[in-house]
Design a protein around this motif. Structure first.
Motif, short mmCIF file in Angstrom:
data_model
loop_
_atom_site.label_atom_id
_atom_site.label_comp_id
_atom_site.label_asym_id
_atom_site.label_seq_id
_atom_site.Cartn_x
_atom_site.Cartn_y
_atom_site.Cartn_z
N ARG A 212 37.53 9.98 86.01
CA ARG A 212 36.85 9.67 84.86
C ARG A 212 35.89 10.19 84.22
NH1 ARG A 212 35.37 3.64 84.34
NH2 ARG A 212 35.27 4.43 82.02
N ALA A 213 34.69 10.86 85.23
CA ALA A 213 33.63 11.47 84.95
C ALA A 213 33.91 12.87 84.24
CB ALA A 213 32.76 11.82 86.23
N VAL A 214 35.29 13.36 84.69
CA VAL A 214 35.73 14.62 84.05
C VAL A 214 36.47 14.49 82.78
CG1 VAL A 214 37.37 16.79 84.19
CG2 VAL A 214 35.79 15.77 86.17
N ARG A 215 37.30 13.49 82.62
CA ARG A 215 38.21 13.14 81.60
C ARG A 215 37.60 12.64 80.33
NH1 ARG A 215 43.24 14.72 82.53
NH2 ARG A 215 44.20 14.22 84.46
N GLU A 216 36.60 11.68 80.78
CA GLU A 216 35.95 10.60 79.81
C GLU A 216 34.39 10.86 79.71
OE1 GLU A 216 37.02 6.89 80.44
OE2 GLU A 216 39.04 7.27 81.05
N ALA A 217 33.99 11.85 80.62
CA ALA A 217 32.28 12.16 80.60
C ALA A 217 31.51 11.06 80.91
CB ALA A 217 31.97 12.85 79.03
N VAL A 218 31.93 9.99 81.77
CA VAL A 218 31.38 8.72 82.06
C VAL A 218 30.06 9.00 82.92
CG1 VAL A 218 33.23 7.08 81.39
CG2 VAL A 218 32.82 8.08 83.69
N SER A 219 28.98 8.31 82.85
CA SER A 219 27.87 8.32 83.82
C SER A 219 27.75 7.23 84.74
CB SER A 219 26.91 8.79 82.89
OG SER A 219 26.82 10.25 82.54
N LEU A 220 27.02 7.09 85.46
CA LEU A 220 26.51 5.95 86.39
C LEU A 220 25.17 5.96 86.90
CD1 LEU A 220 29.51 5.28 89.07
CD2 LEU A 220 28.68 3.81 87.16
N PRO A 221 24.64 4.87 86.73
CA PRO A 221 23.02 4.88 87.25
C PRO A 221 23.27 4.68 89.05
CG PRO A 221 23.72 2.53 86.51
CD PRO A 221 24.71 3.61 85.98
N ALA A 222 22.07 4.84 89.54
CA ALA A 222 22.26 5.09 91.06
C ALA A 222 22.93 3.78 91.74
CB ALA A 222 20.77 4.95 91.67
N ASP A 223 22.30 2.58 91.44
CA ASP A 223 22.73 1.34 92.17
C ASP A 223 24.11 1.05 92.03
OD1 ASP A 223 20.39 0.74 92.81
OD2 ASP A 223 19.71 -0.41 91.31
N GLU A 224 24.72 1.15 90.86
CA GLU A 224 26.32 1.26 90.47
C GLU A 224 26.92 2.49 91.26
OE1 GLU A 224 27.37 0.87 86.56
OE2 GLU A 224 25.61 -0.54 86.10
N ALA A 225 26.33 3.59 91.29
CA ALA A 225 27.27 4.53 91.92
C ALA A 225 27.00 4.25 93.41
CB ALA A 225 26.20 5.85 91.94
N ALA A 226 26.23 3.70 93.96
CA ALA A 226 26.42 3.22 95.60
C ALA A 226 27.46 2.05 95.67
CB ALA A 226 25.06 2.85 96.00
N GLU A 227 27.60 1.11 94.70
CA GLU A 227 28.41 -0.31 94.90
C GLU A 227 29.67 0.25 94.53
OE1 GLU A 227 27.34 -2.79 91.83
OE2 GLU A 227 25.44 -3.43 92.83
N MET A 228 30.17 1.49 93.89
CA MET A 228 31.38 1.85 93.59
C MET A 228 31.95 3.05 94.62
SD MET A 228 31.38 2.15 89.57
CE MET A 228 33.13 2.58 89.52
N ASN A 229 31.18 3.36 95.60
CA ASN A 229 31.41 4.23 96.52
C ASN A 229 31.51 5.64 95.84
OD1 ASN A 229 31.94 5.48 99.20
ND2 ASN A 229 34.17 5.22 99.03
N VAL A 230 30.61 5.95 94.80
CA VAL A 230 30.44 7.34 94.36
C VAL A 230 29.47 8.09 95.35
CG1 VAL A 230 29.83 8.57 92.44
CG2 VAL A 230 30.94 6.52 92.16
N VAL A 231 28.45 7.20 95.61
CA VAL A 231 27.49 8.07 96.59
C VAL A 231 27.17 7.06 97.94
CG1 VAL A 231 26.18 9.05 94.60
CG2 VAL A 231 25.36 6.94 95.36
N ASP A 232 26.60 7.74 98.73
CA ASP A 232 26.48 6.81 100.19
C ASP A 232 25.52 5.88 99.82
OD1 ASP A 232 28.64 8.38 101.18
OD2 ASP A 232 27.22 10.13 101.46
N LEU A 233 24.34 6.15 99.37
CA LEU A 233 23.26 5.02 99.36
C LEU A 233 22.13 5.40 98.42
CD1 LEU A 233 20.54 6.31 102.24
CD2 LEU A 233 22.75 7.50 101.93
N VAL A 234 21.37 4.53 98.14
CA VAL A 234 20.10 4.73 97.28
C VAL A 234 18.80 4.61 98.35
CG1 VAL A 234 18.88 3.61 95.43
CG2 VAL A 234 21.28 3.54 95.42
N ALA A 235 18.05 5.64 98.04
CA ALA A 235 16.70 5.86 98.96
C ALA A 235 15.66 5.97 97.79
CB ALA A 235 16.76 6.98 100.06
N ASN A 236 14.45 5.29 98.35
CA ASN A 236 13.36 5.26 97.24
C ASN A 236 12.65 6.74 97.33
OD1 ASN A 236 13.29 2.79 96.80
ND2 ASN A 236 12.37 2.09 98.43
N ASP A 237 12.52 7.31 98.58
CA ASP A 237 12.05 8.74 98.73
C ASP A 237 12.52 9.57 99.87
OD1 ASP A 237 10.68 7.75 100.88
OD2 ASP A 237 8.96 7.24 99.78
#
Length: 477
Positions: A212-237
């Protein structure tokens, strides 16, 4: 009163006790020292290399990552962290970075940092390719449509054409209605989709959202990306990231095998770009490469109109070679470069051929259109800004009118030295010429032997009609 034997025995015991304490203290200190949990090996205390990209992905970024990963491995780092903040970049540079990550002998963690940063377009692909993908709060990723073909918003959709991430038809790979646009657009979009899905499957991340990121050019914030298994984790620093990934086991390509990270409290090893990378980043900047090309053309043009001056020719040749090297690494349209050369040629011809401004106006138009077309991409950071194009166009017109115009006027001035200058000069006969037509004249305050086909009297004015070595051919005025 004690006997001598008792005194000696007591002294020996004291000396032996002292020696035992002296030798046993180090062993006791080692025994009482706190031991790390699980028993750390020398590998566990290896440093963590830190690389930083905070600009568009280009040839200099690819070179920096390649050399940085090699340097981190050579210095014994257990992990390389790529701190990323990018609006996107060139496809060729992005793919080179991903190849280096996939073949890296040490794990690579891409961290979108600091807060407010983004991993758009090419940055999303790099995140998916990394062994560990992490984001800081307040960051985002996505919009991975190839902007050179789809524009900022990606390829348009016809009503009812867009599919949901869990569509059974997409999952089974059945035939779908073709994307709008020409065949090349569809081909490049499908290639990008297959590429990012392959990376997602390799790392066990959300492949449906990647498409979807390629076909529809959608974006995600950090927290949603971690919930959807797009990234592994969110870290403060960075320290928080190293603490959260401590103990993870990463599988590397053969022959490196599996590596268990021990990053909590590990020393940081910053790897900065060296002079070679900074130089490459400078000349591959599209604006700098554009100016280098024009400096090369102007320098050679000025040397052509004023041979022997050398400085414009040398500067122009070096600048043009650097520009050609930069264009070799950048997505350049050769039609645009040809229009720029044609525009300069037309404007230069206007100074030599009276065309009532037609050549000059046509040259300016061709120069501007060529400058707009020069960079064959709309990737942020790699398109020439209008302010630069307009400024360089005005500078080109001024250069051709003043510098080249002055050079052309200098070429049209009469010669003031040499045999060419002597022809046509007027002199005065110093003596009567003899029967063979030979005599002496004064011209330009110099005495010359001269020959005339007609009689010449002393004091008569003569005109030089030719030069033969040290003798002049003259005739009476």
């Amino acid at each position: 009163m004690k006997s001598p034997t008792t005194t000696i025995t007591a002294a020996c015991l004291l000396r032996r006790l002292f020696l035992l304490l002296l030798l046993g203290a180090p062993l006791l200190a080692v025994a009482l020292a706190p031991q790390p949990a699980g028993g750390e090996s020398p590998r566990d205390t290896a440093p963590v290399a830190v690389l930083t990209i905070a600009d568009a992905i280009g040839p200099a970024s690819a070179d920096y990552i390649q050399r940085g990963l090699a340097q981190a491995h050579a210095q014994g780092a257990q992990l390389a962290v790529l701190q990323l903040d990018t609006p996107g970049g060139l496809d060729t540079a992005m793919r080179q970075i991903i190849k280096d990550i996939l073949a890296s002998p040490i794990p690579v963690a891409t961290f979108v940092y600091p807060s407010g940063a983004r991993a758009a377009s090419a940055g999303t692909y790099i995140l998916y390719a990394s062994h560990i993908a992490a984001m800081a709060p307040g960051t985002n990723l996505g919009a991975a449509t190839p902007v050179a073909i789809g524009g900022p918003g990606g390829p348009p959709d016809r009503p009812g054409e867009r599919e949901e991430p869990g569509d059974e038809e997409r999952r089974n790979g059945e035939q779908r209605e073709e994307l709008p646009g020409d065949a090349m657009t569809r081909k490049q979009v499908e290639d990008a989709v297959a590429y990012i899905r392959g990376l997602a499957q390799m790392r066990g991340r959300n492949a449906e959202w990647a498409e979807r990121a390629v076909r529809e050019a959608v974006s995600l914030p950090a927290d949603e990306a971690a919930e959807m298994n797009v990234v592994d984790l969110v870290a403060n620093d960075l320290r928080d990231l190293l603490a959260k990934i401590d103990g993870r086991t990463i599988t590397l390509p053969q022959p490196y095998g599996e590596v268990t990270l021990a990053t909590a409290g590990a020393a940081l090893l910053p790897i900065e770009p060296d002079w070679r990378n900074r130089f490459l980043a400078t000349i591959t900047n599209p604006g700098v490469a554009y100016i280098l090309m024009l400096l090369g053309i102007y320098g050679l043009l000025l040397e052509f109109y004023n041979p022997g001056f050398l400085l414009p020719g040398v500067t122009g040749a070096i600048s043009l070679l650097l520009a050609l090297y930069a264009f070799h690494l950048l997505p350049v349209s050769y039609v645009g470069a040809g229009l720029i050369l044609l525009g300069i040629a037309f404007m230069a011809a206007e100074l030599m051929v009276p065309s009532f401004g037609i050549l000059g106006i046509g040259g300016v138009v061709a120069f501007v259109i060529g400058s707009v077309m020069l960079m064959d991409t709309s990737v942020p950071g790699f398109a020439l800004p209008w302010s630069l194009i307009i400024g360089v166009t005005i500078a080109t017109v001024i250069f051709l009118l003043l510098v080249v115009g002055m050079a052309l006027k200098a070429r049209k001035r009469p010669v003031v030295a040499g045999s060419e200058e002597m022809t046509g000069a007027v002199g005065e006969a110093l003596v009567d010429f003899d029967q063979e037509g030979l005599g002496w004249i004064r011209v330009h305050s110099e005495s010359w032997r001269a020959k005339s086909p007609q009689p010449i009297k002393k004091g008569q004015k003569v005109t030089v009609i030719g030069v033969r070595g040290l003798e002049l051919d003259v005739k009476a005025v």
